[in-house]
Design a protein around this motif. Structure first.
Motif, PDB file in Angstrom:
ATOM      1  N   ILE A 160       4.135 -14.717  -2.989  1.00 52.46           N
ATOM      2  CA  ILE A 160       5.430 -14.077  -3.250  1.00 52.46           C
ATOM      3  C   ILE A 160       5.417 -12.709  -2.584  1.00 52.46           C
ATOM      4  N   LYS A 161       6.433 -12.421  -1.787  1.00 53.44           N
ATOM      5  CA  LYS A 161       6.464 -11.171  -1.027  1.00 53.44           C
ATOM      6  C   LYS A 161       7.363 -10.146  -1.725  1.00 53.44           C
ATOM      7  N   ILE A 162       6.725  -9.060  -2.137  1.00 53.37           N
ATOM      8  CA  ILE A 162       7.407  -7.972  -2.860  1.00 53.37           C
ATOM      9  C   ILE A 162       7.531  -6.769  -1.933  1.00 53.37           C
TER      10      ILE A 162
ATOM     11  N   HIS B  79      -3.322  -5.924  -8.766  1.00 50.78           N
ATOM     12  CA  HIS B  79      -2.459  -7.092  -8.587  1.00 50.78           C
ATOM     13  C   HIS B  79      -3.259  -8.280  -8.048  1.00 50.78           C
ATOM     14  N   HIS B  80      -2.789  -9.483  -8.337  1.00 52.98           N
ATOM     15  CA  HIS B  80      -3.392 -10.709  -7.821  1.00 52.98           C
ATOM     16  C   HIS B  80      -2.852 -10.945  -6.402  1.00 52.98           C
ATOM     17  N   GLN B  81      -3.549 -10.391  -5.421  1.00 53.66           N
ATOM     18  CA  GLN B  81      -3.032 -10.444  -4.057  1.00 53.66           C
ATOM     19  C   GLN B  81      -3.169 -11.826  -3.419  1.00 53.66           C
ATOM     20  N   GLU B  82      -3.859 -12.737  -4.083  1.00 53.17           N
ATOM     21  CA  GLU B  82      -3.845 -14.113  -3.610  1.00 53.17           C
ATOM     22  C   GLU B  82      -2.519 -14.801  -3.960  1.00 53.17           C
TER      23      GLU B  82
ATOM     24  N   PHE C 238       2.292  -7.450  -0.813  1.00 50.32           N
ATOM     25  CA  PHE C 238       3.061  -6.250  -1.127  1.00 50.32           C
ATOM     26  C   PHE C 238       3.363  -5.426   0.121  1.00 50.32           C
ATOM     27  N   HIS C 239       4.656  -5.119   0.281  1.00 48.58           N
ATOM     28  CA  HIS C 239       5.152  -4.278   1.372  1.00 48.58           C
ATOM     29  C   HIS C 239       5.736  -2.997   0.771  1.00 48.58           C
TER      30      HIS C 239
ATOM     31  N   ALA D 204      -5.846  -0.525  -0.019  1.00 45.78           N
ATOM     32  CA  ALA D 204      -5.796  -1.487  -1.120  1.00 45.78           C
ATOM     33  C   ALA D 204      -5.149  -2.809  -0.710  1.00 45.78           C
ATOM     34  N   GLY D 205      -4.676  -2.895   0.547  1.00 44.37           N
ATOM     35  CA  GLY D 205      -4.130  -4.164   1.044  1.00 44.37           C
ATOM     36  C   GLY D 205      -2.633  -4.200   1.216  1.00 44.37           C
TER      37      GLY D 205
END
Length: 377
Positions: A4-6, A29-32, A36-37, A55-56
């Motif tokens: 999901i792209k936030i 956050h569960h980046q899998e 996040f943008h 942090a990604g």
């Protein structure tokens, strides 16, 4: 399953409370499951960019010189959303919120707005724009019960308004004696001296002149006490002039803007906050997590965290003499001070952890993707 792209939209990425939360929440956050943008607009306020990228997060600056020019960037934001297949837009603070609502009207992307303050404290133009445009988004989130109450009472929105209390990384913000020793040596503060501190952006909201007045009274009664007033901002020159006017240069230290705030919290015994208004201040939560003893005004969400006489001391807004008196009482009573310090950390660990905040936000994002977000909570 695709992530999901936030897209977070915020005016700047300086060192304010809302801005600092972005990299801190990203780390948990569960980046899998999420990508996040971040879009911001003031290129000279970029202190959080590196932390977010490390942090990604994916960070983009769409340059705007002021609030009005920021509102003119909707086409660029819409183009970014289409190019990156953004699923949800999450806006922070009023002017980014206004922009997000424009984007919402021109796209089918759901827009969430986090309210970090109370409506009563905004400029009249901001309040009017907020009221006129508030329903042109999908959901609002208050960072405190007071923030949500203010929205419900002043705007009476037709969209859902949820409360997601601000949180702090209680594992990172732990008291550290080695860091305390380093800061005290750096600023020539005796090891056994009681230190009264604050970490804040120097702006009107924080009422730093009241803080200095309170410290002056404390200094007269307890000349052995030191002060650490960490930060910078639009009121910086005024603050420095007041320190000089009150002849506090030898005891009140202004280290400027600092990135390693945990080291300074470690050196602070009493965290004194003089704010005129607040949402739910991140610095307060960090200070309590670091076992600082709190003396604060009853500004906004502060009263949702600090229980007067149990894990800190509270005063009415503007009453700097009360701040001075309660801080002095704790200087004179180290046993009570220690009780408050322990109770402060316990309160934050049990009720205001960053993990709890992240879990609630992710729940909201998942609900949006399922189309289930129609109720106030």
């Amino acid at each position: 399953m695709d992530r999901i792209k936030i897209l977070h939209i915020i005016k700047s990425l300086g060192r304010g409370g809302a801005e600092v939360l972005l990299p801190e929440t990203l780390k948990l956050h569960h980046q899998e499951k999420f990508e996040f943008h971040y879009i911001y607009f003031l290129p000279w306020k970029d202190q959080m960019v590196q932390s977010i990228e490390e942090a990604g997060g994916i960070v983009t600056c769409i340059k705007a010189s002021n609030n009005l020019s920021l509102l003119g960037k909707s086409k660029e934001v819409i183009h970014y959303c289409k190019e990156n297949n953004i699923d949800i837009i999450h806006c922070h603070l009023p002017w980014s919120g206004f922009l997000g609502r424009i984007v919402s009207l021109r796209t089918t992307i759901p827009v969430i707005y986090t309210e970090h303050n109370i409506q009563e404290r905004y400029h009249i133009a901001t309040k009017i724009l907020n009221k006129l445009s508030f329903n042109f988004q999908s959901m609002a989130i208050g960072v405190s019960e007071d923030s949500s109450r203010s929205v419900l009472e002043n705007i009476k929105p037709k969209i859902p308004v949820n409360t997601v209390l601000n949180g702090v990384n209680t594992e990172y913000f732990r008291r550290n004696s080695d860091k305390s020793e380093r800061i005290r040596k750096q600023h020539k503060i005796p090891e056994d001296a009681c230190v009264i501190g604050n970490i804040a952006v120097f702006r009107e909201q924080k009422a730093i002149p009241d803080w200095i007045k309170a410290f002056k009274e404390i200094n007269l009664k307890h000349p052995e006490v030191y002060g650490l007033l960490v930060g910078a901002g639009p009121k910086e020159d005024e603050i420095k002039a007041l320190v000089k006017e009150h002849k506090l240069e030898d005891k009140l230290i202004l280290p400027g803007l600092q990135t390693d705030t945990a080291a300074y919290f470690s050196a602070i015994d009493i965290f004194m906050m003089s704010s005129a208004f607040e949402g739910l201040p991140i610095a307060l939560l960090e200070a309590m997590s670091m076992e600082c003893c709190v003396v604060s005004t009853k500004a906004g969400g502060v009263v949702e965290v600090v229980r007067d006489g149990e894990n800190g001391s509270l005063c009415e807004v503007g009453d700097y003499r009360c701040l001075a008196g309660k801080a002095s009482a704790l200087i004179e009573d180290p046993v009570k001070r220690k009780e408050y310090q322990v109770a402060a950390r316990k309160r934050v660990v049990n009720n205001f952890s960053l993990k709890r905040m992240v879990d609630e936000l992710e729940g909201i994002y998942f609900d949006f993707m399922k189309g289930d977000h129609g109720n106030n909570k």
